[in-house]
Design an enzyme around this catalytic site. Structure first.
Site, PDB file in Angstrom:
ATOM      1  N   ASP A 108      -1.648  -2.380   2.467  1.00 48.24           N
ATOM      2  CA  ASP A 108      -2.175  -1.089   1.998  1.00 48.24           C
ATOM      3  C   ASP A 108      -2.076  -0.998   0.479  1.00 48.24           C
ATOM      4  O   ASP A 108      -2.988  -0.477  -0.181  1.00 48.24           O
ATOM      5  CB  ASP A 108      -1.409   0.066   2.642  1.00 48.24           C
ATOM      6  CG  ASP A 108      -1.497   0.041   4.157  1.00 48.24           C
ATOM      7  OD1 ASP A 108      -2.511  -0.468   4.681  1.00 48.24           O
ATOM      8  OD2 ASP A 108      -0.556   0.513   4.807  1.00 48.24           O
ATOM      9  N   ARG A 138      10.494  -2.752  -2.492  1.00 47.81           N
ATOM     10  CA  ARG A 138      11.071  -1.428  -2.201  1.00 47.81           C
ATOM     11  C   ARG A 138      10.933  -1.120  -0.715  1.00 47.81           C
ATOM     12  O   ARG A 138       9.985  -1.577  -0.075  1.00 47.81           O
ATOM     13  CB  ARG A 138      10.298  -0.357  -2.974  1.00 47.81           C
ATOM     14  CG  ARG A 138      10.353  -0.593  -4.461  1.00 47.81           C
ATOM     15  CD  ARG A 138       9.355   0.284  -5.142  1.00 47.81           C
ATOM     16  NE  ARG A 138       9.429   0.070  -6.570  1.00 47.81           N
ATOM     17  CZ  ARG A 138       8.562   0.506  -7.450  1.00 47.81           C
ATOM     18  NH1 ARG A 138       7.503   1.187  -7.050  1.00 47.81           N
ATOM     19  NH2 ARG A 138       8.710   0.260  -8.725  1.00 47.81           N
ATOM     20  N   GLY A 145      -0.047 -12.816   2.471  1.00 47.71           N
ATOM     21  CA  GLY A 145       1.384 -12.547   2.332  1.00 47.71           C
ATOM     22  C   GLY A 145       1.914 -13.119   1.033  1.00 47.71           C
ATOM     23  O   GLY A 145       1.361 -12.890  -0.046  1.00 47.71           O
ATOM     24  N   THR A 203      -5.923 -11.653   2.798  1.00 42.33           N
ATOM     25  CA  THR A 203      -4.586 -11.519   2.205  1.00 42.33           C
ATOM     26  C   THR A 203      -3.641 -12.468   2.937  1.00 42.33           C
ATOM     27  O   THR A 203      -3.691 -12.607   4.162  1.00 42.33           O
ATOM     28  CB  THR A 203      -4.089 -10.065   2.253  1.00 42.33           C
ATOM     29  OG1 THR A 203      -4.083  -9.605   3.595  1.00 42.33           O
ATOM     30  CG2 THR A 203      -4.993  -9.158   1.413  1.00 42.33           C
ATOM     31  N   ASN A 207      -1.525   5.519   3.204  1.00 43.88           N
ATOM     32  CA  ASN A 207      -0.821   4.627   2.265  1.00 43.88           C
ATOM     33  C   ASN A 207      -1.783   4.099   1.202  1.00 43.88           C
ATOM     34  O   ASN A 207      -1.429   3.991   0.012  1.00 43.88           O
ATOM     35  CB  ASN A 207      -0.229   3.422   3.005  1.00 43.88           C
ATOM     36  CG  ASN A 207       0.901   3.795   3.956  1.00 43.88           C
ATOM     37  OD1 ASN A 207       1.486   4.861   3.844  1.00 43.88           O
ATOM     38  ND2 ASN A 207       1.196   2.898   4.892  1.00 43.88           N
ATOM     39  N   GLY A 252       0.912   5.444   7.675  1.00 43.65           N
ATOM     40  CA  GLY A 252      -0.481   5.428   8.109  1.00 43.65           C
ATOM     41  C   GLY A 252      -1.270   4.626   7.087  1.00 43.65           C
ATOM     42  O   GLY A 252      -1.160   4.858   5.880  1.00 43.65           O
ATOM     43  N   LYS A 253      -2.056   3.666   7.581  1.00 40.71           N
ATOM     44  CA  LYS A 253      -2.702   2.737   6.639  1.00 40.71           C
ATOM     45  C   LYS A 253      -3.604   3.452   5.633  1.00 40.71           C
ATOM     46  O   LYS A 253      -3.548   3.197   4.432  1.00 40.71           O
ATOM     47  CB  LYS A 253      -3.486   1.678   7.405  1.00 40.71           C
ATOM     48  CG  LYS A 253      -2.580   0.746   8.195  1.00 40.71           C
ATOM     49  CD  LYS A 253      -3.337  -0.318   8.926  1.00 40.71           C
ATOM     50  CE  LYS A 253      -2.446  -1.054   9.936  1.00 40.71           C
ATOM     51  NZ  LYS A 253      -1.251  -1.655   9.371  1.00 40.71           N
TER      52      LYS A 253
HETATM   53  O1  RIB Z   1       0.262  -0.802   7.042  1.00 45.11           O
HETATM   54  C1  RIB Z   1       1.484  -0.161   7.289  1.00 45.11           C
HETATM   55  C2  RIB Z   1       1.282   1.068   8.095  1.00 45.11           C
HETATM   56  O2  RIB Z   1       0.796   0.707   9.365  1.00 45.11           O
HETATM   57  C3  RIB Z   1       2.547   1.862   8.346  1.00 45.11           C
HETATM   58  O3  RIB Z   1       2.756   2.854   7.379  1.00 45.11           O
HETATM   59  C4  RIB Z   1       2.340   2.400   9.740  1.00 45.11           C
HETATM   60  O4  RIB Z   1       2.220   3.782   9.743  1.00 45.11           O
HETATM   61  C5  RIB Z   1       1.084   1.735  10.275  1.00 45.11           C
HETATM   62  O5  RIB Z   1       0.020   2.591  10.275  1.00 45.11           O
END
Ligand code: RIB
Length: 310
Positions: A254, A287, A223, A221, A44, A40-41
């Site tokens: 994230d 990772r 990449g 961003t 994270n 989840g953004k």
């Molecule tokens: O940005 C990556 C995230 O986007 C992932 O963890 C996924 O859950 C989506 O929400």
């Protein structure tokens, strides 16, 4: 001294499938591996910011189920303080993540579950927390109206505001004008501005369009090409800092947003905060997974001090 970081967003369980290619409609293919983990953004970003040294509060909604337990453990381990409502009326969300074996790149479907019902009333209940923050961050996995309301509260209280406009969506023009920093990737920048972003020059054109829309600074961003920063005074291309071979790029944006928010809350100059965010993302892509790939402060500081280290 660092101020607090308040992040509004979504937790989901990431179900990640590594394969040579995605299946076509109607087709079944064999994958190479599967992993279940926290994602989840918004969550994270909260984990990234906390592991980078920030004091982080996370506003969201969870169900009462095993994925909610995963969320609570993830935040406890990272030191994220939840400002979360739990309800038995729905499920904690999940994401399908296809990871391309050769490149580590991804394609995602997310179902936010009960976090898809976060309302302006939920935000109002956290008004005091938001008003006391140094930095407020949101993305667009929960309803736009909730993000919009929270940005209004933060802006009115003089809190620095960061919008990570992901996933891509139509953003009300007055909402963009509430943002001190907007951090789209290439495709999200194109979605907002209509300008395809391939080169750094394209990123500058998209940044100009975002500035014209009223954002304080645009950070596109890029990449493996790092990030492009532009505000009313400066335009700076910050290259990525390689920390080793790329394993998975999911969650790199994230990692960037979380690291950027932490540096900003510590009083860093915004361009230095972009460098800190790039280093955070540079480690995370070496990772697997999203939240589990977020580096510690010591790892980020070591990479920034010794950018050639692999
Ligand atoms: O940005 C990556 C995230 O986007 C992932 O963890 C996924 O859950 C989506 O929400």
């Amino acid at each position: 001294m660092s101020g607090t970081i308040v992040i509004l967003g979504v937790f989901v369980a990431d179900t990640a499938y590594r394969a040579e290619r995605p299946p076509r409609m109607g087709e079944t293919i064999l994958g190479n591996s599967f992993a279940l983990g926290p994602g989840g953004k918004g969550s994270n970003q909260a984990v990234a910011a906390a592991r980078a040294g920030g004091e982080v509060h996370f506003i969201s909604r969870l169900g009462r189920d095993p994925f909610a337990d995963m969320a609570l453990k993830t935040w406890a381990d990272a030191g994220v303080k939840p400002a979360v409502t739990q309800t038995g009326d729905g499920y904690t969300g999940a994401a399908y993540i296809f990871v391309e074996e050769a490149s580590g790149n991804n394609a995602i479907i997310i179902c936010p579950g009960v976090a898809g019902e976060i309302s302006a009333a939920d935000i109002e209940a956290q008004r005091t927390l938001i008003e006391a923050a140094s930095v407020f961050v949101t993305q667009l996995e929960q309803p736009m109206q909730a993000a919009h309301h929270a940005l209004k509260i933060a802006r009115t209280a003089g809190v620095r505001t960061i919008l990570n406009p992901a996933p891509a969506a139509d953003i009300p023009p007055d909402m963009l004008a509430l943002c001190d920093f907007v951090t789209p990737n290439e495709s999200e920048a194109e979605g907002i501005t209509g300008i395809p972003v391939v080169t750094v020059a394209d990123a500058e054109a998209a940044a100009d369009a975002l500035l014209a829309a009223g954002v304080g600074a645009a950070i596109i961003t890029l990449g493996e090409n790092g990030a492009f920063f532009k505000d009313g005074a400066r335009a700076v291309h910050v290259p990525v800092v390689s920390a080793g071979p790329v394993v998975e790029t999911t969650g790199a944006g994230d990692a960037f947003s979380g690291g950027f928010a932490t540096a900003l809350a510590e009083g860093a100059d915004p361009v230095d905060a972009v460098r800190f965010g790039c280093a955070t993302a540079g480690i995370s892509v070496t990772r697997p997974g999203t939240a589990p790939s977020m580096p510690s402060r010591a790892e980020i500081d070591t990479l920034i001090a010794n950018p050639a280290s692999d």
